[in-house]
Design a protein around this motif. Structure first.
Motif, PDB file in Angstrom:
ATOM      1  N   ASP A 109       5.338  -4.506 -11.615  1.00 21.28           N
ATOM      2  CA  ASP A 109       4.231  -5.457 -11.763  1.00 21.28           C
ATOM      3  C   ASP A 109       3.490  -5.689 -10.451  1.00 21.28           C
ATOM      4  N   TYR A 110       4.083  -5.281  -9.334  1.00 23.14           N
ATOM      5  CA  TYR A 110       3.508  -5.577  -8.017  1.00 23.14           C
ATOM      6  C   TYR A 110       2.976  -4.328  -7.306  1.00 23.14           C
ATOM      7  N   LEU A 111       2.915  -3.188  -8.005  1.00 22.46           N
ATOM      8  CA  LEU A 111       2.562  -1.945  -7.326  1.00 22.46           C
ATOM      9  C   LEU A 111       1.075  -1.621  -7.374  1.00 22.46           C
ATOM     10  N   ALA A 112       0.406  -1.967  -8.440  1.00 26.46           N
ATOM     11  CA  ALA A 112      -0.966  -1.510  -8.639  1.00 26.46           C
ATOM     12  C   ALA A 112      -1.953  -2.322  -7.794  1.00 26.46           C
ATOM     13  N   GLY A 113      -3.066  -1.668  -7.443  1.00 27.84           N
ATOM     14  CA  GLY A 113      -4.193  -2.365  -6.833  1.00 27.84           C
ATOM     15  C   GLY A 113      -4.130  -2.539  -5.331  1.00 27.84           C
ATOM     16  N   HIS A 114      -3.084  -2.065  -4.685  1.00 31.06           N
ATOM     17  CA  HIS A 114      -2.967  -2.238  -3.232  1.00 31.06           C
ATOM     18  C   HIS A 114      -3.466  -0.969  -2.535  1.00 31.06           C
ATOM     19  N   GLU A 115      -4.571  -1.086  -1.859  1.00 30.81           N
ATOM     20  CA  GLU A 115      -5.219   0.067  -1.246  1.00 30.81           C
ATOM     21  C   GLU A 115      -4.889   0.165   0.239  1.00 30.81           C
ATOM     22  N   ILE A 116      -5.023   1.358   0.779  1.00 29.82           N
ATOM     23  CA  ILE A 116      -4.853   1.594   2.213  1.00 29.82           C
ATOM     24  C   ILE A 116      -6.127   1.171   2.927  1.00 29.82           C
ATOM     25  N   SER A 117      -5.983   0.319   3.924  1.00 35.06           N
ATOM     26  CA  SER A 117      -7.148  -0.151   4.679  1.00 35.06           C
ATOM     27  C   SER A 117      -7.435   0.696   5.914  1.00 35.06           C
ATOM     28  N   ASP A 118      -6.427   1.403   6.424  1.00 33.03           N
ATOM     29  CA  ASP A 118      -6.619   2.267   7.587  1.00 33.03           C
ATOM     30  C   ASP A 118      -5.801   3.537   7.366  1.00 33.03           C
ATOM     31  N   PRO A 119      -6.460   4.627   6.960  1.00 30.90           N
ATOM     32  CA  PRO A 119      -5.727   5.859   6.629  1.00 30.90           C
ATOM     33  C   PRO A 119      -5.119   6.566   7.829  1.00 30.90           C
ATOM     34  N   GLU A 120      -5.413   6.085   9.043  1.00 30.96           N
ATOM     35  CA  GLU A 120      -4.737   6.631  10.212  1.00 30.96           C
ATOM     36  C   GLU A 120      -3.318   6.068  10.320  1.00 30.96           C
ATOM     37  N   VAL A 121      -3.138   4.819   9.932  1.00 31.05           N
ATOM     38  CA  VAL A 121      -1.836   4.162  10.041  1.00 31.05           C
ATOM     39  C   VAL A 121      -0.966   4.459   8.831  1.00 31.05           C
ATOM     40  N   ILE A 122      -1.541   4.294   7.641  1.00 30.55           N
ATOM     41  CA  ILE A 122      -0.845   4.609   6.396  1.00 30.55           C
ATOM     42  C   ILE A 122      -1.595   5.759   5.735  1.00 30.55           C
ATOM     43  N   ARG A 123      -0.924   6.868   5.608  1.00 28.21           N
ATOM     44  CA  ARG A 123      -1.558   8.060   5.055  1.00 28.21           C
ATOM     45  C   ARG A 123      -1.509   8.020   3.529  1.00 28.21           C
ATOM     46  N   SER A 124      -2.438   8.719   2.925  1.00 22.05           N
ATOM     47  CA  SER A 124      -2.417   8.872   1.470  1.00 22.05           C
ATOM     48  C   SER A 124      -1.380   9.912   1.082  1.00 22.05           C
ATOM     49  N   ARG A 125      -1.037   9.904  -0.170  1.00 24.82           N
ATOM     50  CA  ARG A 125      -0.073  10.883  -0.682  1.00 24.82           C
ATOM     51  C   ARG A 125      -0.593  12.311  -0.482  1.00 24.82           C
ATOM     52  N   GLU A 126      -1.896  12.457  -0.523  1.00 25.67           N
ATOM     53  CA  GLU A 126      -2.496  13.792  -0.408  1.00 25.67           C
ATOM     54  C   GLU A 126      -2.562  14.280   1.037  1.00 25.67           C
ATOM     55  N   ALA A 127      -2.440  13.367   1.985  1.00 25.89           N
ATOM     56  CA  ALA A 127      -2.536  13.754   3.408  1.00 25.89           C
ATOM     57  C   ALA A 127      -1.429  13.088   4.211  1.00 25.89           C
ATOM     58  N   PRO A 128      -0.170  13.397   3.917  1.00 24.68           N
ATOM     59  CA  PRO A 128       0.946  12.715   4.577  1.00 24.68           C
ATOM     60  C   PRO A 128       1.102  13.141   6.025  1.00 24.68           C
ATOM     61  N   LEU A 129       1.831  12.319   6.767  1.00 23.47           N
ATOM     62  CA  LEU A 129       2.175  12.679   8.142  1.00 23.47           C
ATOM     63  C   LEU A 129       3.113  13.881   8.142  1.00 23.47           C
ATOM     64  N   ALA A 177       0.823  -1.204   0.000  1.00 21.37           N
ATOM     65  CA  ALA A 177       0.000   0.000   0.000  1.00 21.37           C
ATOM     66  C   ALA A 177       0.858   1.255   0.000  1.00 21.37           C
ATOM     67  N   VAL A 178       1.964   1.234   0.735  1.00 21.77           N
ATOM     68  CA  VAL A 178       2.865   2.390   0.766  1.00 21.77           C
ATOM     69  C   VAL A 178       3.512   2.595  -0.601  1.00 21.77           C
ATOM     70  N   LEU A 179       4.023   1.522  -1.192  1.00 20.84           N
ATOM     71  CA  LEU A 179       4.694   1.640  -2.491  1.00 20.84           C
ATOM     72  C   LEU A 179       3.730   2.115  -3.563  1.00 20.84           C
ATOM     73  N   ASN A 180       2.479   1.699  -3.477  1.00 23.23           N
ATOM     74  CA  ASN A 180       1.485   2.152  -4.452  1.00 23.23           C
ATOM     75  C   ASN A 180       1.286   3.657  -4.372  1.00 23.23           C
TER      76      ASN A 180
END
Length: 571
Positions: free
Chosen positions: A346-366, A323-326
């Motif tokens: 080949d292994y980067l696409a399709g992995h979503e963040i399941s808990d945005p508190e633990v792993i932040r999105s690119r748009e809302a980084p720590l 999810a982080v690499l994606n």
């Protein structure tokens, strides 16, 4: 299947082949010597490396996969380093472990190797040794432990030890309360559950392309780790058939990706010295400047201790490394190869963040920019590093008077002296702790704070050292200062009272006195007296030949590799 390296031992009807086969029979079928790849399982399981104790079970799953794929598994116990156990520091023996692993792989009749590691120095040593031999190799990280709790509060290995012990010294936690948490700290098998060095190096082994994708970060007790281990056993037989070697996987693109991932993960500062050393074994020209250039603008996406709140079990639950690499896929080189023969893209696409508190999105980084910063200046001509994500923002630009300690022993003797001339703006300097000086570059750079300041409420100060700090540690700590004091670096000429200037944004670390005055000063006598002067053994070899932290602290004669050819045959 191409010609096997192990055939040099087992094929034929002469006396030597007879001898090699006869001694290895011991219950294996006759077909074990009939063109089947011999796979070493380099196993760092040890009761004295508690984080790796479960690797015998992992090895059994790897062995099953090797048998299924037509190979012959061979358990190969190798040097194991328990970070919390060995003295003076596990780093003293990382290079020894790498050298021993290299020699054992090369000396034995094996065609490929599965590398089982977990605790901090084991994965770097395994990768260094295997890279120098360059036989097909793949890593299985042992995985982090599950989260322990004390009085309802999650405990982070290492990080909470540092935090709670400081509260005892500050008088806000009783010694009895501190000790009561001890049995709750380690809940299960596995290595530290923070984003310390063990977690970081397991994850970076995958980013480097050296694991079966999706393996790194699996908690040690998770049954999926055993399934992945079985799959890794099958994979190594395929790698031998296709002669897929570390030199084909550990490319410059792989190391660039690892530096980006290190920043996004908020990984350990120790990863810098390990990545430089591994790169040196395969001839990839990665430098400290690359660490800063490639990582400094990368956002911190992972809210894990020591830079954040959560722990590795949460990280896996939230989507883990994929999810982080994606999230940072545009910053990675998707063509970087992996042990599967397919590129990492080949292994980067399709992995979503399941808990945005633990792993932040690119748009809302720590943090918008969190990579490890490389500092230079009159105090660190060859470089020093700092982890801004684990530091206090108000101290990232700071000027203060030096309070100098000439050794770890000097620090312990004087730090809590009520008459020590120190205040919250002072800069604590500890020297003589680099690769040569201590020796082994111990994890002492995150100096404890003076007790009298802790009781005043101070919880961070600028600290400077030529040693390392635990990947589980935190604070405004400048470390890996190079050249180290024992190699004649200017840190050895600083005196208490000198004004020290830190400016992380400008990437500067300076002592504000005239250059000619600093150069004219002799090295501090008390510091020089405390330097290591071993008379024999590994420690003597280490001190005589170790390189600086700025290039990975490998031994000079071990940089590079010499392949899998045995120089002379026996019998």
């Amino acid at each position: 299947m191409p010609a096997l390296r192990s055939d040099q031992w087992y094929a034929g009807s002469d006396r030597n082949a007879y001898l090699h086969r006869a001694w290895m029979r011991r219950g294996v079928p006759d077909s074990a010597f009939e063109g089947r790849p011999q796979i070493a399982i380099a196993n760092t399981a040890s009761d004295l490396t508690p984080c790796n104790r479960h690797l015998d079970e992992v090895a059994a799953s790897v062995a099953n996969g090797i048998w299924e794929a037509g190979g012959v598994p061979l358990n190969l116990p190798v040097v194991s380093l328990g970070e919390t156990q060995v003295r003076p520091t596990a780093m003293l023996w990382r290079n020894m472990a790498a050298m021993a692993i290299e020699e054992m792989i090369r000396a034995n009749p094996v065609d490929g190797v599965v590398l089982l590691g977990g605790c901090d120095k084991t994965i770097p040593a395994l990768l260094m040794g295997a890279a120098s031999v360059d036989l097909p190799a793949v890593v299985v990280p042992g995985g982090p432990m599950l989260t322990g709790t004390f009085r309802g509060v999650p405990l982070g290995c290492g990080t909470d030890v540092w935090r709670l012990s400081e509260e005892v010294r500050a008088g806000t936690l009783s010694p009895e309360g501190f000790l009561a948490s001890e049995s709750s700290m380690i809940r299960s098998r596995g290595h530290c559950n923070t984003m310390g060095t063990a977690s970081t190096m397991g994850l970076l082994a995958e980013v480097l392309g050296m694991t079966l994708p999706g393996t790194a970060g699996l908690p040690a007790p998770d049954s999926r780790l055993l399934a992945r281990s079985h799959g890794t056993g099958k994979l190594i037989v395929e790698m031998v058939a296709e002669q897929r070697r570390p030199s084909q996987v550990l490319t410059e693109a792989s190391f660039r990706n690892a530096i980006v991932a290190l920043a996004a993960l908020g990984g350990s500062t120790n990863a810098v010295v390990h990545l430089l050393a591994i790169a040196g074994r395969v001839g990839v020209p990665i430098t400290l400047d690359d660490v800063d250039r490639l990582g400094s603008g990368v956002p911190l996406l992972v809210d894990l201790q020591p830079a954040g709140r959560f722990l590795m079990e949460d990280f896996h639950r939230a989507g883990g490394l994929p999810a982080v690499l994606n999230q940072v896929a545009d910053l990675l080189d998707p063509a970087a190869p992996t042990v599967t023969g397919r590129p990492i893209g080949d292994y980067l696409a399709g992995h979503e963040i399941s808990d945005p508190e633990v792993i932040r999105s690119r748009e809302a980084p720590l943090m918008p920019e969190a990579g490890i910063a490389v500092l230079r200046g009159s105090l660190a001509p060859a470089g020093a590093i700092i982890k801004p994500a684990a530091a206090s923002p108000h101290l990232l630009r700071h000027r203060g008077r030096a309070v100098v300690f000439d050794s770890v022993e000097d620090l312990h003797a004087r730090l809590d002296d009520p008459d020590l001339d120190v205040d919250a703006d002072s800069v604590l300097v500890l020297r003589g702790c680099g690769p040569k000086g201590y020796p082994g570059m111990p994890e002492v750079a995150n100096l404890p704070l003076p007790e009298k300041l802790l009781r005043q409420g101070v919880r961070d100060m600028v600290r400077i050292c030529d040693g390392r700090m635990s990947g589980t540690a935190y604070g405004t700590v400048v470390l890996h200062v190079a050249p180290e004091a024992a190699a004649g670096g200017p840190l050895g000429r600083v005196r208490t009272g000198d004004p020290i200037v830190l400016d992380v944004e400008a990437r500067r670390l300076d002592v504000d006195i005239p250059a000619d005055e600093l150069a004219a000063r002799p090295l501090a006598e008390a510091m020089a007296t405390a330097f290591a002067r071993p008379a024999r053994g590994w420690e003597r070899l280490y001190v005589d030949t170790v390189l600086g932290a700025d290039t990975g602290a490998d031994l000079g004669f071990l940089v590079g590799g010499s392949g899998d050819r045995v120089a002379r045959e026996s019998h």
